[in-house]
Structure formats: structure tokens, C-alpha cells
Design a protein around this motif. Sequence first.
Motif: not given
Lengths: 112, 874
Positions: B388-396, B400-404, B484-491
Motif C-alpha cells: 500500500t505504501a508503494r501504491a502511488s507507483k502503481r497508480a498510473k 490506464v487499466r480502468k480507462t480501457i 483509485f479514480q482514473p481521472i485523479q490518477v492520470l492527471k
Amino acid sequence: MKGSNIGEFEELVLLCIASLGEEAYSVSICDELLRVTGRKSKLGVVHSVLNRLNEKGMVKSHLGEPTQERGGRRKRFFEVTHAGKVALLKVKEQRERLWQSIPPLIFEGIKI
Amino acid sequence: MRRKDRYPETKSPPKTAEKFLAWFIRADLKEEVQGDLLEKYLDHRKKYSSRKANLLYWYQVLHYLRPFAIRNFYLPSPNLYYMFRNYLKITFRNLNRQRLHSLINILGLSISLTAVFLLLLWVNDEWQMDKFHANADRIYRLKRTIPLEGHTLDVYRGISYPLLEAAQDELPEVEKYITIGHTFEENLQIDNQVIRAGGTFANASYFHAFSFPVVQGDITQLDNKIDAMAISTTLAYQLFGEAWQTSALGKTVHIHDNGDYTIEAIFADFPSRSSLQNDFFFPFQAHLRDNEWMKEWTNNGMQGALLLSENADPVQVGKELEKIFQNHQSGDNKEGCFLQKFEDDYLYGNFNAKAEVDGGRIEYVQMFLAAALLLLIISCINFVNLATARASKRAKEVGVRKTIGASRKTLAGQFITEAFLITFLSVGLAMIGTWLLSPAVSLITEKSLFIDLSSLYTWITLVGIIFMTGIMAGAYPAFVLSSFQPIQVLKGRFIEKTRDISFRRGLVILQFTLSLLLIVGALTIKAQINFIQEAHLGINKDNLLVINQDAEVVEKYEVIRRQLEGHPSITGVTLAGPSPLEMPASTSGVSWPKKRPDQENIEFCILWTADNFPGVFQVPLHAGSYYRQTEGPDTTHIVFNQRAVEIMELDGDPVGQTIEWWGKPRQIIGVLKDFHNRSFYEKIEPAAFLLDPDNAGSLFVKADEGQISEAIAGLKKTFTEVIPGVPLHYDFVDEQYRQLYKSEMLTGKLTNYFAIISIVISCLGLFGLINFVAEQKTREIGIRKVLGASTGSLVTLLSRDFIRLVSIAFIMAIPLSYLFLDKWLERFAYQVNLNWWLIFAIAGFSAIALTLITISFKSIQTATHSPVDSLRME
């Protein structure tokens, strides 16, 4: 000939679609059915029939524009295909032939 | 106000119906159906009341529950296979990219899984003890209860022979009785070879009831011929060499102090999972012949078991047996008896005051199982934290996955799959680790532990562990990462929720609390064990050799003694038995003026001694004097210990008073100071010391400090000179004493290892976390440095949070550990006076020190890092 047999309800629905022309979608078909036959059919039933007709190739559909009254959802409009028209005509012809061979005396005096 | 009232023109159908429709309707029909139904509904609202319209809406919705309109709940998709391959690929790529992190994860999991496996192997071995007998559910041990003061019952394994006989004769449900003797070591001689082995007496039913296969010969001869003997294959090999199969049967073996016996049968070695271990047997009848006193109802000199018939009720049989037993007793306060399943005796050997099972070895099994679980939890916490700490690394990636089009469930599935894959890897490593370590562990625990890959249970357990660990480790991270919400993350505007950060902090605290618990536990157990070992027992067991009695030794005792005492390294020689430190023999046949009826069954321990007993064992006299050497045993005097005198409540000076011993009067000539004659679990028992060197079981030789080897040499010389026919075999008394506490020592060792492993894993986790934090804060630190922050303040910045967490863990661990350990120490009648503050200080200090060491490296490195490099990353 195979698959061109349609049930009584299916026939009614097809006729409704044909008579409605441009405005034939599930709700209007339902209303038309009610108006002509007096049968209150549920949307689900009509939709199911439409689906079957579509599978048999007697009917085709396209999606229309979204409207405010439907909460922004689009309507699906139905049209009778060539095959459907052929099937309808065939049925009509069969009925006519049968009617012609019945002596009018049998139906004397019966009122609906 | 409801929305309908605020905006009256907004008519909407019943929400539940809408939701229901949306749930079951097929995806491609959803839009048009919802539209159609809405149109119809609004139509109805114009014509009818809203209630009727709602009802009609429901009506319509329910009629859409037709086969064609229901969505496909079952997802077979061949896609699943390809998705899985993709997950595998991604997992390995991630593992490769974040090498350090992956290493920490897998290492931590593997270490704790190895420990868990080894523990489970041990637990399994303990659990399987004695369960291999084919008749296991029909064999019951006979146990005896003695009523003591205050309505308490004491439970003993010793029973009387007549009772066993009566059981078989008088009760139809008892098919056979089985004699179980105490295993002792003897010297067996054939021709000129002498082998020392352990064995005892038995009747043939022993082999009929228990599943100890007989390899050669006829075991029933143990009942028929009074000089028959049975030996194990190992013993046969030792005595007769390679050709034992053809040469052993029929030969005569001389058992020192016992007689000559003919080998009538050879049995297979007893398996390691048997609590009974014997290499030879001689007939029970022979033992009975030499020990006529065992035929009495009041003498309980052996143990025994009964083979019941099918469908016999052990409780019922026990009650009837008790009736028979009590019929043969007189007076009030009669002893009782009951049956316990033979296989249960090993794990459930302790009884409480009401003669109900109260634990025993099973407590250790439970303790170790709990420890295994603890370790697993600690390392799963690691995994969760780091993920969970490293979550931010996987956020992107998530964005992307959620978007597709990935659903939350799919993503969660992906992350759980990752966790499972890592668990799988760790389990594999752990299996290797276990395979490497099992010989060493087998040695420490004196068992033979190994992973049995052929057993179904092994595989079930493995799968179960993989499953449990995978879920424990993967569930929360999957939950968090997939949200994670894709919009927030990708921005790029990704901010962690406070809730997640606090949860992580909580986990770290939990981890360290558990580790601290283990450390404090380890320290306490060690202290108690040291206390037991070093404690002043009141009797001196150092530099003391014990040689078991032999008829010849007793005969030539005087000669031996004089010779040995002449040796410069030997300071004392005496005879005593059975064992001063354990005093297993006891009697209740003592009577004194103030004896009350409820003291009827008080047992006084007995020690048969020679006249110089107190001197050699350095037990001081409290009053009076010890025996003077006489011809034969002294039957007119007696010496007690302080506790015995206490119980007897004699008026005035006990010395000179007369009491009754075994029906005859004796005068008390001395009182010895109390010394521990039972295990440290129990209080000092009342004891009596008799002068009767001929019946004293063992020869004790005390050597000078540091002169043991010389003393042993002298002993050997004397033996060869005086009694050449007797092979010398000696033991160290302090070694024997230590053996009494094998379980405690094992517990102590294992707890030590656990504590170390758990703190290592926790620190690993901490290391991973601080690595991550350092990475995140690189730019911040760079800027701070440029603005003039000192190295010290930067280090503090990084470590402050963690130190605070560990401190909280410490504060929480104190009351918890105190509770547990106090309870554990209660089982010892004599507890070490723990300096609790010291222990807590050590535990806390080491925890903080380790934490500092773990964080220091990385934090100092980051703090001294050149800001130019870190800021250049822009």
C-alpha cells in the motif's frame, strides 16, 4: 419456408410495426396493440417478441436520438424487413383462401 | 425534504425497481429498456396516482425477467487465460524492476513461512504420538486417584497388579490387560559382549494389543516360559552382528542383576512416534516372582492398560473397576481409578484437583501453533504495508487499466493474483529452507522431522497456507489499489487518503507490538530457566557421578568405597536411591500422634541411603544427627526433612520423638534441611530418609572441582580391579537434572528463535518503508537542503514518524506481555523474582536500537545526498 412461420402474437406485432411506419418503437407498438386488439400487453412481453422477430430476420432496428423525457436515453425503432413483409403477405393469403372456401351460411347472424 | 418535494416536476420511478432492473438487465438492452419503462411510467403518472404508477412500474420491471433480457452472470471467457498470462507477465516485470522491494517482500515471507513449516512439522509429530496403534481406540490406560486434604484429587499412573488381573477376570468388557513397566537401562551380556540397552517387563498382551510387529519367533512365550525374552532388531544386530536373523533366536542372554533369559522372539524397533520405547522385554511373571510385594493391593509399582472389547464404554468400565478396587480397600478416603485413552496420555497428561484433564504437553502444542500464526501475521503485515505504501507507483497503471475498461473487481483480482504468485514463490523457497533446516531442528527437538511429500495432508496444508497467506497479504492492497479514480490518477493529482495512511501506521504498531511481546517472552523464559538451573536447590548436584546399582557393587561396596575415597580427585562416595532429586518412591504408611483423618493419604517421599548421605550431597542438618553405620538397615531410627516435620505438627523438639513407620515405631534422630525433591513445578514434598545401603539404588561419586576426568579414571580403575565382571556406566547428576526441564529449555530456545525472526522481519518491513519514504521525499529534502537545513534535522524528519510508532508499540506491549507471562510463571511453584523493569528496558531498548540502525543507513544517506542530483530530476 423454414422459419417463416410466425405465431399469432408475432403477426399482430408485425402488423403494428408496419402500420406505425416511422414511429414504431416498443412503447408505441404496445399502445397500438392495445388500441386495436384491446390486449394490454407488458413491455417485457412485446420486447421479447421483437427480439425473436429480429432473430428470425423479420424485423430490423436502429437506435434513435436521445430525448429529455426518457432521461436522455435513446429509443430503438423497428422496421419490417422484406422477409417479414413476405411472411405477412403469405399469412394473409392463406387466411383469405381458407375464408373463401367457407360457405357464408355458417357465419349468418353472428354479431361481434 | 425529499427531492420529489423540492422539485415536484421531477417524477422518477421507484429507485429500488430501477436499481434491480439495472442489475439484471442485459447490458446492450439496458438503455432502451430503461427509456421505454421511464416513458411508460411518466405516462402513467399523468393518468393515475403516483402509487399506482409505481406499482405498474414494478409490474413492468418484473416482466422483463425473461431469459432473453437477463445478463450473462457466468463469465466463462477464454479471456481468463490470457488475462492470467498478462498478470504473470506484469508481476514478474514489477518484481524485476523493483528488485530491492521484491527481495524484502519475498525474503520476509520465506523466512516466516520456513519457521511456520518447521513448527507445523513439530506440532504434527507431537499430535501423531501413539496414534499409530491399530487398536488405538480400544486401549485405555488405567489411572489412580488419591483423595487429599480439601477434597482435591491427585492422579497417578501407578496402579497395582491385582487390579489389572481383576479387571480381566471380572469384567467381560476387558479383553486383556497390558502390563507397562518403567523402562530402565541394563547391561546385557552374551558370550563376552556386553551391550547396554533399555527395556522392561511385559506380558504377551503388550504385543497383541499394541501395534509392535514381531519379526521372528513366538511372542506368546513371554507368558509361557518364565525365562523367555524378546529383543528388538537393533539389539539383535548389536549382540549378534549381521547374521542375527539366523543366530539370535534361542540364544541365552545374561541380564546383570537379573538372570539368564532365552531369546524367544524378536520384534521390530519401536517407531519414533511411540511414547513407549524399549529394546528388550523379559516376562512380567519373572518380575512378579522377584518382587512379591507387587501382588498386594496396596502396592502400586507398575503402570498398566486395558484392551476393551468393541463398543465397550470406558467410563462405565472405569466405574465398575473402581468398585472392585475400593472393595479391596479399607477405611475412609479410598483411592479411586479411571480409564484414559492410551493415546491421550501423551498430550493430555495433567490433571486438576478434580481429576479432570487439565492440559499437559498439549499446551506447548497450542503455544507453538499460536506462535506460528503470529509470525505469519507479522510478515503478511509487512507485505500489506509495503504494497500500500508503494501504491502511488502503481497508480498510473491502475488509471490506464480502468480507462480501457477494467472493472474494480478485475483489478482486485489482478492484485490478489500478484499476492498469490509472490506467496507461491515464497512457499517454494520456504520448502527449500525447511528441507535444509529440518535435520538441525530434528536434533534440537529430538524428533525426526521431514516434509512428507507423499502424504495428502501435506499437500492440503500447503494449499491451505498458500491460500490463507495470499488472502491475508493480498486482500487489503487489492482493495486499496483498485479504488483509485482514473481521472485523479492520470492527471497526476494523486493524494493518499488519510484513512489509508493511518491504517498503515496501525499495522506497523501491531507488528512491533507482536515482536516486542515475543522478545519480552523470550527474555522471561530464559530468566526462569536460568533460575531453575542455577537455583540453590538445597542439595549439591555438581561434579557428581551416578552409577546404577548392581548386585556386585552393593556386595563389594565397602571395598569400592575405601579405594575410591583414597583417590585424590574424589571427595566422597555414597549410596542412595532411587533418586534424591526426583524421589519417585513414596509411602503413606506413616503415622504420628496428631495425624488427622484427612491426612490419611499424604505421601512421604522415601530415600534409601548410606550413612554419609548428607556429607556427600552437602545437605545440612536442621536438627539432631544422621544415622550411624550399622549392620544391615536401621529399623529403629528415622530422619525426616523439615517439611515432613511441619506436616506432623510435633510438639517441641522433633528429635527424640517416636512415630510409626510401616506399622513399627521409630525414633526421630534428625531433621534435614529442606531441599527440592521434585520438579520446580511443585513444592517441596515431605520426605523420609532411611539407612539401608543395600537397597539404595545407585552409587554416587563426588569429584573435586575440575577433577572430573581424573575421578572417572580412578573409578574405571577401581571397577576393573574390584568387580571386573561389571561394566562401568555412569551419568552426571547435574545433566540428569537438566533433562527434567527439557520441555522448558526447548520452549526457551524456540522462543528465542521466534523473537529473533520476528524482529528481523519487522525490521525488514521497516527498511522497505523507510526506503520508500526516502524516495518520495527526495525532492523535498533536496529543497530543504538548499534552503539550509542541517543533516541532523533531515534525519529527524525521516525517522521521527517511525520512532514514534515503535514507541507506541512498546507502550502497548508492556501490559500485554506482563499479563501473559505472569500467567505462564504461575505454573512454577517457585518463580524467579523478575526484575520486570529491567526486562522491559532491555526489550524496548533493543527494539528502538534496531529500528534506529535500520533507518539510520537510509536516512543518513538521503540526508547527505547532493541536492543538485535530486533537484535535477525535474
